[in-house]
Scaffold this motif. Sequence first.
Motif, short mmCIF file in Angstrom:
data_model
loop_
_atom_site.label_atom_id
_atom_site.label_comp_id
_atom_site.label_asym_id
_atom_site.label_seq_id
_atom_site.Cartn_x
_atom_site.Cartn_y
_atom_site.Cartn_z
N ILE A 21 0.85 -1.21 0.05
CA ILE A 21 -0.13 0.12 0.00
C ILE A 21 0.74 1.30 0.08
CG2 ILE A 21 -1.77 -0.95 1.08
CD1 ILE A 21 -1.08 0.38 3.84
N SER A 22 2.16 1.19 -0.40
CA SER A 22 3.12 2.13 -0.33
C SER A 22 2.45 3.42 -1.21
CB SER A 22 4.41 1.97 -0.76
OG SER A 22 4.34 1.54 -2.10
N ARG A 23 1.94 3.16 -2.37
CA ARG A 23 1.29 4.20 -3.16
C ARG A 23 0.11 4.93 -2.53
NH1 ARG A 23 -2.63 2.90 -7.27
NH2 ARG A 23 -3.19 0.57 -7.12
N PRO A 28 -5.72 10.80 5.03
CA PRO A 28 -6.99 10.50 5.21
C PRO A 28 -7.85 10.72 4.07
CG PRO A 28 -6.56 11.27 7.30
CD PRO A 28 -5.19 11.72 6.30
N GLY A 29 -8.39 9.86 3.29
CA GLY A 29 -9.16 10.04 2.25
C GLY A 29 -8.70 9.47 1.12
N SER A 30 -7.34 9.05 0.98
CA SER A 30 -6.66 8.65 -0.09
C SER A 30 -7.03 7.20 -0.37
CB SER A 30 -5.17 8.50 0.14
OG SER A 30 -4.63 9.77 0.27
N MET A 31 -7.21 7.03 -1.58
CA MET A 31 -8.07 5.65 -1.83
C MET A 31 -7.30 5.05 -2.99
SD MET A 31 -10.47 3.94 -3.87
CE MET A 31 -11.31 5.17 -4.68
N LEU A 61 -11.13 -5.03 -4.38
CA LEU A 61 -11.03 -4.37 -3.20
C LEU A 61 -10.87 -2.78 -3.39
CD1 LEU A 61 -8.37 -6.82 -1.73
CD2 LEU A 61 -10.96 -6.89 -1.36
N ARG A 62 -11.03 -2.17 -2.35
CA ARG A 62 -10.96 -0.84 -2.30
C ARG A 62 -10.20 -0.55 -0.91
NH1 ARG A 62 -15.50 4.18 -2.21
NH2 ARG A 62 -14.38 5.01 -0.35
N LEU A 63 -9.06 0.14 -0.97
CA LEU A 63 -8.11 0.41 0.23
C LEU A 63 -8.01 1.94 0.45
CD1 LEU A 63 -6.70 -2.19 -1.72
CD2 LEU A 63 -5.40 -2.13 0.45
N GLU A 64 -8.71 2.31 1.41
CA GLU A 64 -8.74 3.77 1.82
C GLU A 64 -7.92 4.08 3.23
OE1 GLU A 64 -12.39 7.00 2.42
OE2 GLU A 64 -12.84 4.60 2.28
N SER A 65 -7.28 5.15 3.03
CA SER A 65 -6.46 5.83 4.42
C SER A 65 -7.59 6.37 4.98
CB SER A 65 -5.39 6.44 3.73
OG SER A 65 -4.68 6.98 5.03
N VAL A 66 -7.47 5.99 6.30
CA VAL A 66 -8.39 6.77 7.32
C VAL A 66 -7.29 7.19 8.51
CG1 VAL A 66 -10.60 5.53 6.94
CG2 VAL A 66 -8.92 4.66 8.39
N SER A 67 -7.88 8.01 9.40
CA SER A 67 -7.02 8.46 10.24
C SER A 67 -6.14 7.44 11.26
CB SER A 67 -7.80 9.67 11.23
OG SER A 67 -8.67 8.58 11.96
N GLU A 68 -6.67 6.29 11.41
CA GLU A 68 -6.17 5.24 12.39
C GLU A 68 -5.44 4.36 11.65
OE1 GLU A 68 -5.64 5.20 15.88
OE2 GLU A 68 -6.11 7.52 15.49
N LEU A 71 -8.45 1.37 5.66
CA LEU A 71 -9.83 0.43 5.74
C LEU A 71 -9.94 -0.35 4.13
CD1 LEU A 71 -12.49 -0.18 6.91
CD2 LEU A 71 -13.46 1.85 5.83
N VAL A 72 -10.15 -1.67 4.61
CA VAL A 72 -10.06 -2.54 3.11
C VAL A 72 -11.61 -2.94 2.93
CG1 VAL A 72 -9.29 -4.83 1.95
CG2 VAL A 72 -7.87 -3.20 3.36
N THR A 73 -12.10 -2.76 1.89
CA THR A 73 -13.45 -3.17 1.73
C THR A 73 -13.65 -3.68 0.22
OG1 THR A 73 -14.30 -1.16 0.91
CG2 THR A 73 -14.71 -1.47 3.21
N GLY A 74 -14.41 -4.62 0.13
CA GLY A 74 -14.54 -5.54 -1.17
C GLY A 74 -15.12 -6.80 -1.21
N THR A 75 -14.72 -7.34 -2.22
CA THR A 75 -15.24 -8.81 -2.24
C THR A 75 -14.05 -9.67 -2.65
OG1 THR A 75 -15.95 -8.66 -4.63
CG2 THR A 75 -17.56 -8.29 -2.96
N VAL A 76 -14.21 -11.01 -2.08
CA VAL A 76 -13.19 -11.95 -2.80
C VAL A 76 -14.01 -13.09 -3.18
CG1 VAL A 76 -11.38 -13.61 -1.71
CG2 VAL A 76 -11.77 -11.43 -0.69
N ALA A 77 -13.82 -13.70 -4.13
CA ALA A 77 -14.60 -14.73 -5.08
C ALA A 77 -13.54 -15.81 -5.20
CB ALA A 77 -15.42 -14.42 -5.97
#
Length: 195
Positions: A21-23, A28-31, A61-68, A71-77
Motif C-alpha cells: 500500500i506504499s502508493r 485520510p481520504g486517499s484511496m 478491493l478498495r483500500l482507503e486511508s483513514v486517520s487510524e 480500511l479495506v472493503t470489497g469482495t473475494v470470490a
Amino acid sequence: MATHANAGRHRGPRSPLVINISRLGRRPGSMMTHRETVPSPVRIGVELIAIEAGAPLELDLRLESVSEGVLVTGTVAAPTVGECARCLTPVTGDIEIDLTELFAYPDSATDETTDSDEMGRVIDDTVDLEQPIVDAVGLALPFSPLCGPDCAGLCQQCGVPLATAEPGHHHEQLDPRWAKLATLLPTDDGDQHQA
C-alpha cells in the motif's frame, strides 16, 4: 541496536494476499483499488468444503486511508470443492464474501489500544488479508454441505448412495433378539434347522 518487532515476518516467498500500500499514502481520504486474481496460498474453509490451495481467488478491493489506518472493503470470490455430508459425493460451487477490515497504522491510538489478534496491522507498507479472508470464508461456508437439499444419504447397511441405488433398495434385517429363533424356522425345502 533497535530492531523492528515484525522484522523478518515475510521471509521467503510473500503471500499473494499481502498487498503493498506504499502508493496509498497516509493522508485520510486517499484511496486505491486492487483488482487481481491470485492463487490461494493455503486451503481455506472447513473440514468438508473449502477453497483449495492454489485455487484462483478473485480480489476486488478498495483500500482507503483513514486517520487510524487503512480500511479495506470489497469482495473475494473463489471456487469451492468438497463432499456431501450425507452421501460423500463430490460437491463443487463458488463463494463470494464481503470483506471489511481495518488495519491499524503503527503507533496509532488504535494500534496502542487493541490487541494484535483483534485487528490487523500495517507492516512495512503492506496489509496481509490472509487471516481476514480465512475467517470470513470459514463463517460463510456450510459446516455440513449437501449435494442437494433432498439428499437421502447412504444406505446404513451397505453404504451405497441412496440417490443412485435401485428403486426400493433395502435389506432384510432381523432383530438380533429374534436371530436364534430364526434358526428354528423351516427353510424353503421344508427342513428345520437345529439349534
